[in-house]
Scaffold this motif. Sequence first.
Motif, PDB file in Angstrom:
ATOM      1  N   ALA A  37      20.078   5.488  -6.829  1.00 37.20           N
ATOM      2  CA  ALA A  37      20.398   4.621  -5.689  1.00 37.20           C
ATOM      3  C   ALA A  37      19.972   3.185  -5.962  1.00 37.20           C
ATOM      4  N   ARG A  38      18.771   3.015  -6.504  1.00 35.88           N
ATOM      5  CA  ARG A  38      18.275   1.661  -6.782  1.00 35.88           C
ATOM      6  C   ARG A  38      19.146   0.949  -7.824  1.00 35.88           C
ATOM      7  N   VAL A  39      19.522   1.663  -8.862  1.00 36.28           N
ATOM      8  CA  VAL A  39      20.332   1.070  -9.929  1.00 36.28           C
ATOM      9  C   VAL A  39      21.707   0.665  -9.414  1.00 36.28           C
ATOM     10  N   THR A  40      22.376   1.561  -8.707  1.00 36.33           N
ATOM     11  CA  THR A  40      23.734   1.267  -8.243  1.00 36.33           C
ATOM     12  C   THR A  40      23.744   0.172  -7.186  1.00 36.33           C
ATOM     13  N   LEU A  41      22.774   0.198  -6.271  1.00 36.02           N
ATOM     14  CA  LEU A  41      22.729  -0.827  -5.220  1.00 36.02           C
ATOM     15  C   LEU A  41      22.373  -2.195  -5.791  1.00 36.02           C
ATOM     16  N   THR A  42      21.478  -2.231  -6.774  1.00 37.47           N
ATOM     17  CA  THR A  42      21.106  -3.510  -7.379  1.00 37.47           C
ATOM     18  C   THR A  42      22.289  -4.114  -8.127  1.00 37.47           C
ATOM     19  N   SER A  43      23.032  -3.294  -8.846  1.00 39.79           N
ATOM     20  CA  SER A  43      24.196  -3.812  -9.570  1.00 39.79           C
ATOM     21  C   SER A  43      25.241  -4.354  -8.608  1.00 39.79           C
ATOM     22  N   LYS A  44      25.430  -3.699  -7.474  1.00 44.88           N
ATOM     23  CA  LYS A  44      26.374  -4.206  -6.468  1.00 44.88           C
ATOM     24  C   LYS A  44      25.902  -5.538  -5.899  1.00 44.88           C
ATOM     25  N   CYS A  45      24.593  -5.690  -5.740  1.00 43.35           N
ATOM     26  CA  CYS A  45      24.036  -6.952  -5.259  1.00 43.35           C
ATOM     27  C   CYS A  45      24.312  -8.072  -6.259  1.00 43.35           C
ATOM     28  N   ASP A  91       0.855  -1.188   0.000  1.00 50.37           N
ATOM     29  CA  ASP A  91       0.000   0.000   0.000  1.00 50.37           C
ATOM     30  C   ASP A  91       0.893   1.241   0.000  1.00 50.37           C
ATOM     31  N   ARG A  92       1.054   1.861  -1.168  1.00 50.46           N
ATOM     32  CA  ARG A  92       1.975   2.984  -1.301  1.00 50.46           C
ATOM     33  C   ARG A  92       1.436   4.287  -0.736  1.00 50.46           C
ATOM     34  N   SER A  93       0.200   4.258  -0.243  1.00 55.79           N
ATOM     35  CA  SER A  93      -0.312   5.437   0.461  1.00 55.79           C
ATOM     36  C   SER A  93       0.211   5.511   1.890  1.00 55.79           C
ATOM     37  N   ARG A  94       0.801   4.410   2.354  1.00 59.21           N
ATOM     38  CA  ARG A  94       1.393   4.391   3.692  1.00 59.21           C
ATOM     39  C   ARG A  94       2.674   5.219   3.723  1.00 59.21           C
ATOM     40  N   SER A  95       3.045   5.678   4.903  1.00 62.76           N
ATOM     41  CA  SER A  95       4.220   6.536   5.043  1.00 62.76           C
ATOM     42  C   SER A  95       5.493   5.753   4.709  1.00 62.76           C
ATOM     43  N   THR A  96       6.509   6.474   4.270  1.00 56.25           N
ATOM     44  CA  THR A  96       7.790   5.833   3.947  1.00 56.25           C
ATOM     45  C   THR A  96       8.407   5.146   5.157  1.00 56.25           C
ATOM     46  N   ILE A 109       6.450 -12.605  -1.995  1.00 51.44           N
ATOM     47  CA  ILE A 109       7.892 -12.416  -2.153  1.00 51.44           C
ATOM     48  C   ILE A 109       8.220 -12.094  -3.610  1.00 51.44           C
ATOM     49  N   ILE A 110       7.591 -12.797  -4.543  1.00 52.57           N
ATOM     50  CA  ILE A 110       7.772 -12.513  -5.967  1.00 52.57           C
ATOM     51  C   ILE A 110       7.357 -11.075  -6.260  1.00 52.57           C
ATOM     52  N   SER A 111       6.263 -10.626  -5.649  1.00 50.79           N
ATOM     53  CA  SER A 111       5.787  -9.261  -5.866  1.00 50.79           C
ATOM     54  C   SER A 111       6.778  -8.232  -5.328  1.00 50.79           C
ATOM     55  N   VAL A 112       7.396  -8.543  -4.182  1.00 53.48           N
ATOM     56  CA  VAL A 112       8.403  -7.642  -3.613  1.00 53.48           C
ATOM     57  C   VAL A 112       9.545  -7.451  -4.603  1.00 53.48           C
ATOM     58  N   LEU A 113      10.041  -8.533  -5.161  1.00 49.40           N
ATOM     59  CA  LEU A 113      11.161  -8.462  -6.094  1.00 49.40           C
ATOM     60  C   LEU A 113      10.747  -7.820  -7.413  1.00 49.40           C
ATOM     61  N   ASP A 114       9.541  -8.135  -7.860  1.00 52.89           N
ATOM     62  CA  ASP A 114       9.052  -7.603  -9.129  1.00 52.89           C
ATOM     63  C   ASP A 114       8.914  -6.084  -9.071  1.00 52.89           C
ATOM     64  N   GLN A 115       8.592  -5.544  -7.895  1.00 54.65           N
ATOM     65  CA  GLN A 115       8.373  -4.113  -7.762  1.00 54.65           C
ATOM     66  C   GLN A 115       9.622  -3.342  -7.344  1.00 54.65           C
ATOM     67  N   LEU A 116      10.751  -4.050  -7.257  1.00 49.79           N
ATOM     68  CA  LEU A 116      11.999  -3.382  -6.899  1.00 49.79           C
ATOM     69  C   LEU A 116      12.296  -2.213  -7.825  1.00 49.79           C
ATOM     70  N   GLN A 117      11.996  -2.376  -9.123  1.00 47.84           N
ATOM     71  CA  GLN A 117      12.314  -1.327 -10.088  1.00 47.84           C
ATOM     72  C   GLN A 117      11.502  -0.047  -9.863  1.00 47.84           C
ATOM     73  N   LEU A 118      10.460  -0.114  -9.021  1.00 50.09           N
ATOM     74  CA  LEU A 118       9.634   1.060  -8.737  1.00 50.09           C
ATOM     75  C   LEU A 118      10.102   1.825  -7.513  1.00 50.09           C
ATOM     76  N   GLU A 119      10.989   1.213  -6.709  1.00 51.11           N
ATOM     77  CA  GLU A 119      11.388   1.825  -5.445  1.00 51.11           C
ATOM     78  C   GLU A 119      12.461   2.888  -5.655  1.00 51.11           C
ATOM     79  N   GLU A 120      12.368   3.946  -4.846  1.00 49.70           N
ATOM     80  CA  GLU A 120      13.353   5.015  -4.898  1.00 49.70           C
ATOM     81  C   GLU A 120      13.941   5.336  -3.523  1.00 49.70           C
ATOM     82  N   ASP A 121      13.304   4.861  -2.449  1.00 49.81           N
ATOM     83  CA  ASP A 121      13.836   5.097  -1.108  1.00 49.81           C
ATOM     84  C   ASP A 121      14.986   4.129  -0.832  1.00 49.81           C
TER      85      ASP A 121
END
Length: 399
Positions: free
Chosen positions: A175-183, A44-49, A80-92
């Motif tokens: 941040a998401r791009v650089t951290l994912t590549s390091k992972c 629920d993206r209406s929830r606080s960060t 869990i699949i949904s968490v990983l699938d939506q990684l590309q949408l995260e910016e925090d």
Amino acid sequence: MRNVLSDELAQSMLLFIEARGSLRPGSSDWLETLEEMMHLYYFDRSRSTPLRRHMARMCARAFAEAFDVNLAGIERMPFIISVLDQLQLEEDEKIIDSVLEVLCVSLRRTKDSTTFREILGFAMRAAVEPDYVRPIQPNYRPDEPPMTAPTRPQLLLLEGDERLGKDEKTYSSWARVTLTSKCLLSALEWRVSITDTISDETYAHSAPDTIALVNSLLDLLQSEHTFPSVQRSILAVFLRFHADANLRLYILHSDHDTLLDQRVSLHENARLRLVVQNSCDTEDTLSSGTDRASFPIKRYLEVLAYLFQTNIEVETYSVLCSGLMEQLTNTYLFGVCVDEMQALIGYLISYMRLANYEQDTRTRMPPEEKNRISTFTYGLLASTMPYKDLIGRDHEEML
């Protein structure tokens, strides 16, 4: 009741649940509870960060503990699949860190190849910025010698394109791009280094998955949507690969460690091996009847040569030259790369000729940068001398 709680009350409830250990693997209904709360307080993206951060951190911790007690198949849970699938949408960045913890555990420990490839796909989508396009050498033409056309076409930016020269750090996805590549790179180093500690049955699946990860990183290295800093991070890992006389692949863990130190520590536990292919072999398959995996060494050198020809970043050019000069001393690594070595040496010689007449746009840089590139190129050419018998008489005389 939980779905009507305010963000502040939900935070307090999460702290209480953590204190009770209700989400620890093995607790009663822990997985169902985790899934319900993830839908309420993370998806629920209406929830606080801060609330979403807390929920993501709890999920990552529970996921890691679940793998520790060998609860197979948890990575296939839909949420869990949904968490990983939506990684590309995260910016925090803190949320990304937690999701990447789930991703890293999956890439390291998943035994099912189908699941591994699916998770790898999520990571690859998160490791690029589609709106970023990396400028390349303007006078590069893929149909001209000495290089063959790249396996993936690159977009040549024209003057006036608003994306040309845009700083990668200005993108919200940085941040998401650089951290994912390091992972992804961390998973590669881990998988190469531990393959001898797993059973033969697991290794039969692990080796092809590792090769799939290698090829995905080579795709990333070559993509026009990859940030230059990410390219340099990938190069920093690949340029530390070496092979011994038995074509056994290993990786140097630190620039400060000596070759002998790392051979002693890694020689016995790195079972991912190079295989000399004949014309019928492919580069990403296991050799029939052996436990040896084929590292795509020819494609790797092709990608490096392509970057030499198209790259306009002085810092990236420096990383390429300095790293490859060291790697070329390991002649076992490139023993089957006759055509690729000829193409690389041919390009470097052509570059120096063009530089003399300032026909390469990189020679119209400020004098100090132009001199740096020329120095790097001469040093790299000198490093190719051990391959003079490999490249043929014409190239040998040119060299």
